[in-house]
Scaffold this active site. Structure first.
Site, PDB file in Angstrom:
ATOM      1  N   HIS A 194     -36.798  62.893  30.639  1.00 11.85           N
ATOM      2  CA  HIS A 194     -37.821  64.074  30.226  1.00 11.85           C
ATOM      3  C   HIS A 194     -37.123  65.310  30.224  1.00 11.85           C
ATOM      4  O   HIS A 194     -37.273  66.255  29.277  1.00 11.85           O
ATOM      5  CB  HIS A 194     -39.058  63.887  30.807  1.00 11.85           C
ATOM      6  N   ASN A 458     -13.596  52.788  20.302  1.00 18.27           N
ATOM      7  CA  ASN A 458     -13.342  52.975  21.742  1.00 18.27           C
ATOM      8  C   ASN A 458     -12.653  51.414  22.327  1.00 18.27           C
ATOM      9  O   ASN A 458     -11.908  52.081  23.402  1.00 18.27           O
ATOM     10  CB  ASN A 458     -14.884  53.026  22.272  1.00 18.27           C
ATOM     11  N   CYS A 506     -17.825  53.103  14.124  1.00 12.31           N
ATOM     12  CA  CYS A 506     -18.934  53.749  14.820  1.00 12.31           C
ATOM     13  C   CYS A 506     -18.287  53.977  16.246  1.00 12.31           C
ATOM     14  O   CYS A 506     -19.303  54.360  17.166  1.00 12.31           O
ATOM     15  CB  CYS A 506     -20.030  52.681  15.133  1.00 12.31           C
TER      16      CYS A 506
HETATM   17  C1  PEP Z   1     -16.630  51.005  20.752  1.00 18.07           C
HETATM   18  O1  PEP Z   1     -16.078  50.033  21.113  1.00 18.07           O
HETATM   19  O2  PEP Z   1     -16.194  51.628  19.943  1.00 18.07           O
HETATM   20  C2  PEP Z   1     -18.116  50.831  20.343  1.00 18.07           C
HETATM   21  C3  PEP Z   1     -18.842  51.639  19.480  1.00 18.07           C
HETATM   22  O3  PEP Z   1     -19.156  50.230  21.259  1.00 18.07           O
HETATM   23  P1  PEP Z   1     -19.085  50.357  22.692  1.00 18.07           P
HETATM   24  O4  PEP Z   1     -18.583  51.919  23.064  1.00 18.07           O
HETATM   25  O5  PEP Z   1     -20.916  50.291  23.015  1.00 18.07           O
HETATM   26  O6  PEP Z   1     -18.468  49.495  23.435  1.00 18.07           O
END
Ligand code: PEP
Ligand code: MG
Length: 589
Positions: A194, A458, A506
């Protein structure tokens, strides 16, 4: 004066400059148990009741002020805090400690706080521990009343302050008039606590997860907080303060302009569309940003809903949760990634084998294909939520598999879902994350099986460079701008384009200025990012055109080193950002 440069977890964006005020809650110090004479028990209970009433009154007035300033939704947190104080079980426990153990009310409340802390410390898993702060915070208000040591910080100076505390609690955020608080630094407190919600609503830059910051920071020293970068400079130099002050003014002004443009569609200056999506992890995220500013959700990390619970969520619980998210995105796509636990995201109630190398082990889709029941229940819950969503004008669910490595695995998952769940599954859009290099190289075969592709940069960087993404010893080799990764990304975008399959990214790179420009130029159709970056990236993209980004992306990928490619991308990002500033600040970059 010594200077410390600390990095933690980002909670609220922005740049803040001020002098340090360390806030120590009564009861957070060493335990000093004090006892009563039996004859004083009733007056002690009376003192407790009065302190509780005063604490509730204090919270009610903060609630009223917050409702007037930010709206009822933000003020609801204080209603929840009042409910914590009114919790009959807790009250019974405190009264019992006074009557039976003859503890003075202060010690009785501290005993409750210690029990709550112990209880949450024993639980594993990110946000669970952080919620402890929400339960403890109202009792600190009672303690302050009891000990008559309300540590309202007095306004000794006209300077803005950076509040430093062990725990990010709502009361910390409202301790001083808002204009006086330039930032918050805490050792503990999650993104969803919060306290974090209040800091974000108040627009106060905040960083948590700064180990021991309340012990390291010196009262009165100059400090700079960089919210997005989750960075704090304690004992900042005059030049650092000056440049941060400039950034802070810019940030405030730019954010104002960007939020007025939030509803514009994601596109480049030439009109070329680049859809901008949000990455979210919980329905709680929905309240934290303007949902009209995105084309939908590009990544809903479903595992957090599993990690926050003491046991696997039931089919019904999952359906409710997914529907809650879908309801927030009328007519827009919401990409639900199936369970991606394992590796750095363990489930405490699910026994995993001990693996020497968990990042390369049993995680993501590999686990779902072994524990088919879990997988099927999750996708069934998603399909059920999607069916209801269609009747209430909600969002449109899409299913995405994490950690896909081979086309055989993908086919196995697809056949299993299709055979078991039938038409409802066959009708929903189905995609994969590309985050394993083998999947990138075999994408030509995989795209034939899917409706969309989303790249997890990532993990793709982690596996491409064989570098644990969380290991500081090899962090120098984790290079999202290395031409080796840039070329892989361009290959993915091109393969999807040729197959007519929509592609997006993403991973974190999509929310970075240089990364977003590269990816748009490489031909990705969408970028999905943490909500605080949406306004900035949309504005940045509008200062560019597709032809120049296409050339930039190809030239960056032809470089030899990260330094060269990043330098090239950053130069363009800086140029475009200067344009954004110029426009937002009325010709004053
Ligand atoms: C990624 O690996 O780039 C990804 C978006 O998934 P996470 O960061 O949840 O592993
Ligand atoms: Mg990943």
């Amino acid at each position: 004066m010594s200077r410390l440069d600390l990095t933690g977890t980002p909670v609220a964006p922005g740049v803040g400059v001020g002098v340090v005020r360390v806030v120590v809650e009564p009861g957070m110090g060493p335990k000093a148990e004090r006892h009563l004479a039996r004859k004083d028990v009733e007056s002690a209970i009376e003192r407790l009741d009065q302190a509780m009433a005063a604490a509730v009154k204090g919270l009610e007035s903060i609630q009223t002020a917050t409702a007037a300033e930010l709206g009822i939704q933000d003020a609801a947190i204080y209603g929840a805090q009042i409910a914590v104080i009114h919790d009959p079980t807790a009250l019974k426990e405190i009264r019992q400690s006074i009557r039976e153990d003859l503890l003075v009310p202060e010690s009785a409340v501290q005993a409750l706080l210690e029990r709550l802390t112990g209880h949450f410390e024993a639980l594993e898993g990110g946000d669970i521990k952080n919620w402890a702060a929400d339960l403890r915070d109202p009792w600190f208000a009672v303690l302050r009343e009891l000990s008559d040591a309300d540590i309202q910080l007095t306004q000794e100076t006209d300077e803005t302050v950076i509040l430093v505390a062990e725990e990010l609690a709502p009361s910390l955020v409202t301790r001083l008039p808002r204009q006086q608080v330039a930032g918050i630094l805490c050792a503990r407190g999650g993104r969803f606590s919060h306290g974090a919600v209040v800091a974000r609503s108040f627009g106060i830059p905040a960083v948590t997860g700064l180990e021991g910051v309340h012990l390291k920071a010196k009262e009165g020293e100059r400090c700079v907080v960089f919210g997005e970068d989750a960075r704090a400079l304690l004992g900042a130099r005059a030049s650092e303060v000056k440049s941060a002050q400039k950034k802070s003014t810019e940030h405030a002004q730019v954010q104002k302009v960007l939020s007025s443009q939030a509803q514009e569609k994601g596109r480049l200056g030439c009109g070329h569309p680049v859809s901008i999506f949000a990455n979210i992890e919980s329905p709680r995220d929905l309240e934290m940003f303007d949902r009209n500013s995105v084309a939908g959700v590009g990544l809903f990390r479903t595992e957090f809903a599993y990690m926050e619970r003491p046991a696997f969520p039931s089919l019904q619980e999952q359906e409710d949760l997914y529907l809650q998210v879908l309801r927030g995105f009328s007519g827009k796509p919401v990409v639900f990634r199936t369970l991606d636990v394992g590796g750095d995201k363990p489930l405490r109630y699910f026994k995993m084998p001990k693996e020497a190398n968990p990042a390369m082990g049993w995680r993501g889709l590999r686990l779902s294909l072994e524990w088919k029941d879990l997988f099927l229940v999750q996708v069934q819950a998603l399909l059920q939520a999607n069916a209801i969503s269609a009747t209430v004008d909600g969002g449109i669910a899409r299913v995405m598999l994490p950690m896909v490595t081979t086309v055989e695995e993908l086919r196995e998952a697809k056949t299993l879902l299709s055979d078991t769940l039938g038409k409802a599954f066959q009708e929903i859009e189905f995609g994969i994350m590309v985050e394993v290099p083998a999947a990138a190289m075999a994408l030509k075969d995989m795209v034939k099986e899917v409706d969309f592709v989303s790249v997890g940069t990532n993990d793709l960087a982690q596996y491409l460079f064989a570098v644990d993404r969380d290991n500081p010893w090899v962090a120098n080799l984790y290079q999202p701008y290395h031409p080796a990764l840039l070329r892989t990304l361009r290959y993915i975008a091109k393969t999807c384009q040729r197959a007519g399959v929509p592609s997006s990214v993403c991973g974190e790179m999509a929310g970075h200025r240089a990364g977003a420009l590269f990816l748009a130029g490489a031909g990705f159709d969408g970028l999905s990012m943490a909500p605080p970056f949406v306004g900035e990236i949309k504005a940045l993209l509008r200062e560019t055109d597709f032809e120049s980004l296409r050339i930039l992306s190809s030239e960056a990928a032809l470089c030899t080193t990260s330094g060269e490619s990043f330098g090239m991308l950053r130069a363009e990002a800086d140029r475009a950002w200067a344009e954004v500033l110029e426009k937002s600040m009325g010709g004053r970059p």
